[in-house]
Design a protein around this motif. Sequence first.
Motif, PDB file in Angstrom:
ATOM      1  N   ILE A  20       0.850  -1.188   0.000  1.00 34.30           N
ATOM      2  CA  ILE A  20       0.000   0.000   0.000  1.00 34.30           C
ATOM      3  C   ILE A  20       0.885   1.236   0.000  1.00 34.30           C
ATOM      4  O   ILE A  20       1.763   1.393   0.846  1.00 34.30           O
ATOM      5  CB  ILE A  20      -0.937   0.029   1.222  1.00 34.30           C
ATOM      6  CG1 ILE A  20      -1.865  -1.183   1.209  1.00 34.30           C
ATOM      7  CG2 ILE A  20      -1.759   1.315   1.248  1.00 34.30           C
ATOM      8  CD1 ILE A  20      -2.735  -1.292   2.455  1.00 34.30           C
ATOM      9  N   GLU A  75      -2.944   4.058  -2.911  1.00 32.25           N
ATOM     10  CA  GLU A  75      -2.819   3.069  -3.983  1.00 32.25           C
ATOM     11  C   GLU A  75      -2.561   1.683  -3.371  1.00 32.25           C
ATOM     12  O   GLU A  75      -1.888   1.576  -2.350  1.00 32.25           O
ATOM     13  CB  GLU A  75      -1.668   3.446  -4.916  1.00 32.25           C
ATOM     14  CG  GLU A  75      -1.826   4.770  -5.613  1.00 32.25           C
ATOM     15  CD  GLU A  75      -2.963   4.785  -6.627  1.00 32.25           C
ATOM     16  OE1 GLU A  75      -3.541   3.713  -6.887  1.00 32.25           O
ATOM     17  OE2 GLU A  75      -3.269   5.855  -7.153  1.00 32.25           O
ATOM     18  N   ALA A  77      -5.793   1.161  -3.987  1.00 29.68           N
ATOM     19  CA  ALA A  77      -7.246   1.299  -3.809  1.00 29.68           C
ATOM     20  C   ALA A  77      -7.842   2.398  -4.674  1.00 29.68           C
ATOM     21  O   ALA A  77      -9.036   2.385  -4.972  1.00 29.68           O
ATOM     22  CB  ALA A  77      -7.560   1.570  -2.339  1.00 29.68           C
ATOM     23  N   LEU A  96      -7.316   2.233   6.774  1.00 26.63           N
ATOM     24  CA  LEU A  96      -6.744   1.034   6.160  1.00 26.63           C
ATOM     25  C   LEU A  96      -6.974  -0.204   7.018  1.00 26.63           C
ATOM     26  O   LEU A  96      -6.903  -1.329   6.530  1.00 26.63           O
ATOM     27  CB  LEU A  96      -5.239   1.228   5.933  1.00 26.63           C
ATOM     28  CG  LEU A  96      -4.838   2.404   5.018  1.00 26.63           C
ATOM     29  CD1 LEU A  96      -3.333   2.529   4.955  1.00 26.63           C
ATOM     30  CD2 LEU A  96      -5.409   2.218   3.612  1.00 26.63           C
TER      31      LEU A  96
END
Length: 538
Positions: A20, A75, A77, A96
């Motif tokens: 992530i 990112e 997502a 998250l």
Amino acid sequence: MEYSELLELAEKEQKSQKPIRVHCCTSTGCVASNSLGVKDQMDAAVKAAGLEERVQVVGVGCMGFCGRGPIVEVEPAGLQYEKVTPEEAPSIIEALNGGEAKPVQGDRNHPFFSGQLLIVRENSGKIDPEKIGEYIAVGGYQALHHAVYEMSPAEVVAEITKSGLRGRGGAGYPTGLKWATVAKMPPGQKYVICNADEGDPGAFMDRSVLESDPHRILEGMAIAGYAVGATQGYIYVRAEYPLAISRLQKAIQQAKRQGILGSQIFGSGIDFRIDIRVGAGAFVCGEETALIASIDGGRGTPRPRPPYPAVSGLWGEPTLINNVETLANIAPIIKKGSDWFSSIGTEKSKGTKIFSLTGKIRNTGLIEVPMGISLRQIIEEMGGGIPGGVKVKAVQTGGPSGGCIPAEHLDTPVDYESLAQLGSMMGSGGMVVLDEDTSMVQVAQFYMEFCRGETCGKCVPCRTGTVQLYQMLTKILNKQATTADIEKMKLLSEMVKATSLCGLGQTAPNPVLSTLRYFPEEYAALLQPEESGRVSGS
């Protein structure tokens, strides 16, 4: 560095990235809104939550939507958050793990983004500008390697010429023709200069590119150096851009360590070095001969041409000068081909153009759009129009060198020729939207005041003409002028345009002439009572 080593470095960088990535804008505009505080709070939140192995907070460059910064993106997502504050930032990390993010969520499909076509800015907001590995991981320096090992210098020049790329600094001179002129000069010392002396009021396009993707500029300069036979490059950047200077310095050092710049780049017999020269912020140094004089160590004033810099430039040697945006287009053209680039835009204006969209408009920021898009699409669709239902009165393009285009011409395509026909110009990319409450005479006075203060004083038409034009506009705004003063102002404007030494004076009267052409009634309304109604826009 061999090509295989370049790929290994790219692979190593990709493997080091966490699953992530949280991108936080760290360009100057967002830093001014405390984006560094936002990043610090997210870093602390990652550590507090024990997510160091999964989450990586990355300081990236400008994401474009400056009016809604600081912006944070998550990112892969695809989540985007706007106007993030340090107090709200930790909640993005908490989300998250199932928490709720407090900042306003943005829309990546917003018309501001969906109308863009990113070539120059394709990496902006996506990579860490201070890490060469991230640039290489997205294909950086592959074009330079390809040019050096698989193309002759003449083939590189031909490819740039075939692409139809024109200079993005304002005049729109064919880039390939300029390269070919320098390349044809006898072998010997030659120079490549990147003109990063962006000085138009409200313009921040080049600054954004330098801060967001500095290696793209270095790669473009190195390709240019190989093509024209130059071994030394200089980036001339104004002192007001400290973050851009810092990131360029780091990028140059990193590229040298990897053998990409300096002696025998990529292990070839080609040498190319780049140094930075910091300017004091004189607008006239955006003119290429004044810029050269400044690098030479002299006063930044222009000289008559010919000889042109391509023949006799820096220290009397052949010199290629391109601006930031022009050089940022070079690597994509070499990588994807001239046919790809020339398929974008119009017949005479190829590729994309970056604009700083500002003024009385909802959505402000940087946009990169294909040439040929209409002003209306930019202002009404991407820009969202003017808040409060107020109508657009005009759009000013080209900065102090440009003109004011009235609302009835908003369907005009954005290209070099169309804007010139309306009495304006592309310029470096400033685009200021004006509403119906704006005084166009005051707009003309504002730009003339700027030019008056920035003239180098070398030639009489510009030195005294800009002062006289400013005084005439002030006289009109004070309602002390007559129609005779208007006629004198027109004649003086034409004289300054025709007889000034450089582009500053030659274009300084454009805001005056364009407002007289399209808004004569505003001038007439400010004349002495017995004179009103007698001004024409001719």
